[in-house]
Design an enzyme around this catalytic site. Structure first.
Site, short mmCIF file in Angstrom:
data_model
loop_
_atom_site.label_atom_id
_atom_site.label_comp_id
_atom_site.label_asym_id
_atom_site.label_seq_id
_atom_site.Cartn_x
_atom_site.Cartn_y
_atom_site.Cartn_z
N LYS A 70 -10.96 -4.60 11.61
CA LYS A 70 -9.86 -4.15 12.50
C LYS A 70 -9.77 -4.87 13.93
O LYS A 70 -8.61 -5.15 14.29
CB LYS A 70 -10.03 -2.72 13.10
CG LYS A 70 -9.84 -1.79 11.63
CD LYS A 70 -8.27 -1.98 10.99
CE LYS A 70 -8.17 -1.08 9.92
NZ LYS A 70 -6.89 -1.31 9.02
N GLY A 121 0.88 -1.08 -0.14
CA GLY A 121 -0.02 0.11 0.02
C GLY A 121 0.98 1.24 -0.21
O GLY A 121 0.43 2.26 0.63
N TYR A 176 -15.54 -2.17 8.50
CA TYR A 176 -14.25 -1.50 8.92
C TYR A 176 -13.97 -1.86 10.36
O TYR A 176 -12.86 -2.50 10.51
CB TYR A 176 -14.30 -0.14 8.71
CG TYR A 176 -12.72 0.67 8.82
CD1 TYR A 176 -11.75 0.44 7.86
CD2 TYR A 176 -12.66 1.27 9.91
CE1 TYR A 176 -10.48 1.29 8.42
CE2 TYR A 176 -11.57 2.11 10.18
CZ TYR A 176 -10.39 1.96 9.11
OH TYR A 176 -9.37 2.49 9.48
N ILE A 185 -0.62 -1.73 -5.92
CA ILE A 185 -1.09 -2.49 -6.91
C ILE A 185 -1.50 -1.84 -8.32
O ILE A 185 -1.20 -0.70 -8.42
CB ILE A 185 -2.72 -2.79 -6.09
CG1 ILE A 185 -3.53 -1.52 -5.88
CG2 ILE A 185 -2.86 -3.67 -5.22
CD1 ILE A 185 -4.98 -1.63 -5.20
N GLY A 238 -0.38 4.96 -0.82
CA GLY A 238 -1.71 5.19 -0.09
C GLY A 238 -1.41 6.25 0.60
O GLY A 238 -0.28 6.76 0.65
N GLN A 239 -2.38 6.88 1.50
CA GLN A 239 -2.16 8.02 2.33
C GLN A 239 -0.92 7.95 3.40
O GLN A 239 -0.33 8.69 3.66
CB GLN A 239 -3.39 8.08 3.50
CG GLN A 239 -3.49 9.70 3.69
CD GLN A 239 -4.40 9.74 5.12
OE1 GLN A 239 -5.00 8.67 5.68
NE2 GLN A 239 -4.42 10.84 5.63
N1 SER Z 1 -9.31 7.31 9.36
C1 SER Z 1 -10.27 6.38 9.45
C2 SER Z 1 -11.59 6.26 8.74
O1 SER Z 1 -11.98 7.29 8.83
C3 SER Z 1 -10.31 5.88 11.01
O2 SER Z 1 -9.41 4.86 11.14
O3 SER Z 1 -12.17 5.55 8.19
#
Ligand code: SER
Length: 317
Positions: A147, A8, A143, A35, A11-12
């Protein structure tokens, strides 16, 4: 010498973490994994090795690990909370099936693994203020479910197989290099871009909604510091609460207005983002990270705001 794979890497977090790690461990020792469709460019591409590295293809990841003698993997592949809520199957495939692949590769090749967790691993039953390290984790988002699973599976690989897994629960991350994609906390990045562009900001999160946030330099420092920490001191593994600032929309607005007095913000609350934000803690207790690996962030809301505005003004003209 470490040989590191960042998955990744465009990514950010990855785009900045890869460059920081190259600065510490040497350019040729840090592989940028990406990717198709998210190819590295510019300095990221030119300063060191880069390989296609899709977490959903374990054999391909294993080949990269063997080719470069990788001993540490930063597994940053993920969908953020809002996108994941709309693409749950893909979120699971990347976050859980992908994690399984990474942990198996790590077990077979003796790699340490860092896979971020998040404030999103908590839910409405969690104590919202001073959220303890060890507490209720019943998230309401896919999400968050991924996690919590990440934390548990990573701990299990450590106990069962001795894989050196470590992670932190990131708050909303604020950066001026690569924008986040589809998170609940993105407003705290978008607001700076609006201010620098002279636009009115439409805030999707309601006034009074507190969430933990962090400036990217502190987040990168956390990654490096935790992976370098003496394992004998680690009581916890996956994942540590870390915190540096907690604010609600009117406070970040006020901090920006001190630099841009004409900046305007209005509220237009987004129902999905607000329901997610309301289910997350207001502020985490990060005392375990401070005690076990000397976590000590440097930026608060005002120093971050000054730096964000200065950097974005330079970049956006
Ligand atoms: N920055 C993430 C989100 O807002 C949280 O970990 O999905």
């Amino acid at each position: 010498m470490k040989n590191i794979l960042v998955i990744g890497a465009t990514g950010q977090i990855g785009s900045e973490l890869t460059m920081k790690l190259r600065g510490i461990y040497g350019n040729s020792h840090v592989v940028a994994g990406y990717i198709h469709g998210a190819e590295p460019k510019g300095e990221l591409l030119e300063s060191g090795p880069a390989e296609v590295c899709d977490v959903t293809d374990g054999a391909a990841v294993a080949a990269v690990v063997k080719k470069y003698g990788i001993d540490t993997i930063y597994n940053l592949a993920a969908l953020l909370s809002v996108v994941a809520e709309n693409k749950p199957r893909l979120a699971w495939k990347i976050g859980i099936d992908g994690l399984w692949n990474i942990l198996e590769v790590a077990r077979e090749n003796s790699c340490a693994v860092f896979t971020p967790s998040s404030i999103g691993s908590f839910g409405p039953e969690t104590p919202a203020d001073g959220t303890p390290q060890d507490t209720v984790q019943r998230p309401r988002t896919i999400y968050g479910v991924s996690k919590v699973t990440t934390e548990l599976l990573s701990d299990w690989y450590f106990r069962k197989y001795g894989v050196d897994t470590r992670s932190v629960r990131f708050p909303g991350l604020i950066s001026n290099v690569t924008p986040p994609g589809g998170g609940t906390t993105d407003y705290a990045v978008d607001i700076y871009y609006a201010a620098v562009r002279g636009e009115r900001f439409v805030c999707p999160i309601a006034a009074g909604t507190y969430m933990d946030m962090m400036y990217m330099p502190d987040a990168l420092q956390a990654c490096v510091q935790l992976m370098e920490a003496d394992p004998a001191r680690l009581v916890h593994r996956n994942g540590f609460n870390i915190a540096s600032m907690s604010f609600e929309p009117s406070q970040i607005y006020a901090a920006i207005r001190r630099h841009c007095p004409d900046f305007e913000m209005v509220y237009e609350v987004d129902a999905l983002k607000q329901s997610i934000a309301s289910s997350w803690p207001n502020s985490l207790d990060d005392s375990c990270a401070r005690a076990e690996w000397d976590w000590n962030p440097t930026f608060d809301l005002d120093s971050m705001t000054a730096d964000m505005l200065e950097k974005l003004r330079k970049r956006l003209g």
